[in-house]
Scaffold this active site. Sequence first.
Site, PDB file in Angstrom:
ATOM      1  N   ASN A 159       0.692  -1.249  -0.204  1.00 52.74           N
ATOM      2  CA  ASN A 159       0.128  -0.031  -0.156  1.00 52.74           C
ATOM      3  C   ASN A 159       0.845   1.126  -0.200  1.00 52.74           C
ATOM      4  O   ASN A 159       0.430   2.298  -0.393  1.00 52.74           O
ATOM      5  CB  ASN A 159      -1.118   0.027   1.405  1.00 52.74           C
ATOM      6  CG  ASN A 159      -0.501  -0.352   2.452  1.00 52.74           C
ATOM      7  OD1 ASN A 159       0.539  -0.429   2.633  1.00 52.74           O
ATOM      8  ND2 ASN A 159      -1.110   0.373   3.535  1.00 52.74           N
ATOM      9  N   ALA A 184       6.648  -6.108  -1.502  1.00 52.97           N
ATOM     10  CA  ALA A 184       5.363  -6.921  -1.791  1.00 52.97           C
ATOM     11  C   ALA A 184       5.459  -7.422  -3.269  1.00 52.97           C
ATOM     12  O   ALA A 184       5.797  -6.528  -4.109  1.00 52.97           O
ATOM     13  CB  ALA A 184       4.037  -5.718  -1.703  1.00 52.97           C
ATOM     14  N   GLU A 258       4.330  -3.960  12.554  1.00 52.58           N
ATOM     15  CA  GLU A 258       3.652  -2.843  12.258  1.00 52.58           C
ATOM     16  C   GLU A 258       2.451  -3.581  11.585  1.00 52.58           C
ATOM     17  O   GLU A 258       2.620  -3.770  10.143  1.00 52.58           O
ATOM     18  CB  GLU A 258       4.291  -1.757  11.135  1.00 52.58           C
ATOM     19  CG  GLU A 258       5.275  -1.269  11.811  1.00 52.58           C
ATOM     20  CD  GLU A 258       4.963   0.055  12.888  1.00 52.58           C
ATOM     21  OE1 GLU A 258       3.883   0.250  13.109  1.00 52.58           O
ATOM     22  OE2 GLU A 258       5.616   0.472  13.626  1.00 52.58           O
ATOM     23  N   CYS A 292      -3.194   1.577   6.735  1.00 55.89           N
ATOM     24  CA  CYS A 292      -3.327   0.962   8.102  1.00 55.89           C
ATOM     25  C   CYS A 292      -3.802   2.161   8.999  1.00 55.89           C
ATOM     26  O   CYS A 292      -4.257   1.751   9.788  1.00 55.89           O
ATOM     27  CB  CYS A 292      -2.011   0.576   8.634  1.00 55.89           C
ATOM     28  SG  CYS A 292      -0.853   1.668   8.398  1.00 55.89           S
ATOM     29  N   GLU A 466       8.392   3.135  14.397  1.00 61.08           N
ATOM     30  CA  GLU A 466       9.005   3.686  13.216  1.00 61.08           C
ATOM     31  C   GLU A 466       9.084   5.022  13.306  1.00 61.08           C
ATOM     32  O   GLU A 466       8.084   5.514  13.239  1.00 61.08           O
ATOM     33  CB  GLU A 466       8.538   3.049  11.973  1.00 61.08           C
ATOM     34  CG  GLU A 466       8.810   1.297  12.052  1.00 61.08           C
ATOM     35  CD  GLU A 466       8.440   0.552  10.708  1.00 61.08           C
ATOM     36  OE1 GLU A 466       7.440   1.063   9.967  1.00 61.08           O
ATOM     37  OE2 GLU A 466       9.317  -0.273  10.461  1.00 61.08           O
TER      38      GLU A 466
END
Length: 486
Positions: A159, A184, A258, A292, A466
Amino acid sequence: MSDQSAVVKAAPKGIYVAGEWRDASGGGSFAVEDPGTGKPLCEVADGQADDARSALDAAVDAQADWAATPPRERAEILRRAWQLMTDRADDLALLMTLEMGKSRAESKSEVTYAAEFFRWFSEEAVRIEGRYAQNPAGGSRLLTMKQPVGPCLLITPWNFPLAMGTRKIGPAIAAGCTMIVKPAQLTPLSMLQLTDVLAEAGLPPGVLNVVPSSSAAKTVGPLMSDPRLRKVSFTGSTPVGKSLMEQASKNLLRVSMELGGNAPFLVFGDADIDAAVEGAVVAKMRNNGESCVAANRFHVAGEVAVEFTARLAERLGAMKVGHGAEEGTQVGPLIDADQRDKVGELVDDAVGKGARVVTGGSAVEGDGYFFTPTVLSNVPREARILTEEVFGPVAPVTAFGSEEEALALANNTEFGLVAYVFTQDLRRALRVAEGLQTGMVGLNTGLVSNAAAPFGGVKASGFGREGGTEGIEEYLSTKYVAVSLS
Ligand code: NAP
């Protein structure tokens, strides 16, 4: 069109090990698709377990020299990479739009955000400190020093194809760790392009190794059981995070997780409604809702619920949906057909249980994986969309009566990444911020992401931070030396 073909053509398509591009060990490749058309863009080398092992070999070989490289040199590589990303932001953004779907404006913001992690950690690299203290009992001294944890495996989601990488790579470089990145499968091109940027910025061979793959578990599995690997940092879904935690227990790896989110967005009766609607558009629609930290559950005080819902629907209903590369597009396609269908399923479930569609509500026919920006009102408590991460442009609204009820609704989730709160009452703001079971709170703002801030969650959203001064700690371990002066 020529710009589009040119950036895709220019992007590396191989596996990057020990400073060199190579084909996959089996010679295979997989296709990367444009979600705005559903058509393939190009083929990328399909990394296998052998490639991942070679990448770990390279990372292990480079570790000692890299840890001994002066912090200022590590910092300057990061600073040069920030500059190169900034100079090439348009091309990086177009490439990202083509493989991930978001509008060019959104991609450009991500490039800026991603590059900021390099600038921030270039500044942190030279501030890694220990301490020297007197033993409280007298007689001896306590000395502590921070050292890199060692070779890391960094796994990133589709994403935010650049930013989820730079916020791991930046602190790892700053701390003196070497690494293997597994981007990804759906969006490897941005990371492969970034790899070239870091090489050009002077990153020595072996410090960063990148293995794209269409079979994540088989490819990284052997690394997780190799005792030379010392850390895994993962951004992605909660089920995969749990599986990696289990694997990490074998060699007791340092772990940063995460994971998923399901952010509540609370609007109290005393809120500035203009600001709340503006914040809601940002918190919901950034990244097409595939974030997220996307606001997924809008809990609004009964007295302002009708006005807030109508105004949010007006804003979302007016957004221009289209291919991300087209001029003026505000909402691009979802990442693939599965994601589009899952969003449709959650909307249908809510409507079937009594929710009302105020705007949108359906997928767009034709090429690509589009879903219209949607606002649902009167969403019943049992609707799945209130407990499952929707990852799409859908805003379900429910009304609440009291502050206690709002807080209980917000915390009624396994996730705990972020929550948004709109109120003009300072005492309420602090009470609610303290009561929320999340790692982050957006207070009268719909945007929390900032390279200088500690990003991360609690509960099923994971742990570790992070960004901020906290971000580099994930890549450092503390050594204590007991010093006798006698
Ligand atoms: P995902 O399916 O968990 O995948 C994330 C990464 O893990 C990808 O690189 C994937 O490879 C890899 N992977 C999948 N299965 C694996 C396995 N068994 N072993 C090792 N690696 C494996 O998640 P996603 O769908 O890409 O991303 C969406 C999720 O990420 C959402 O839940 C979102 O909330 C979360 N997210 C969290 C944050 C945060 O900071 N908390 C930020 C962004 C996204 P493949 O691509 O090959 O499957």
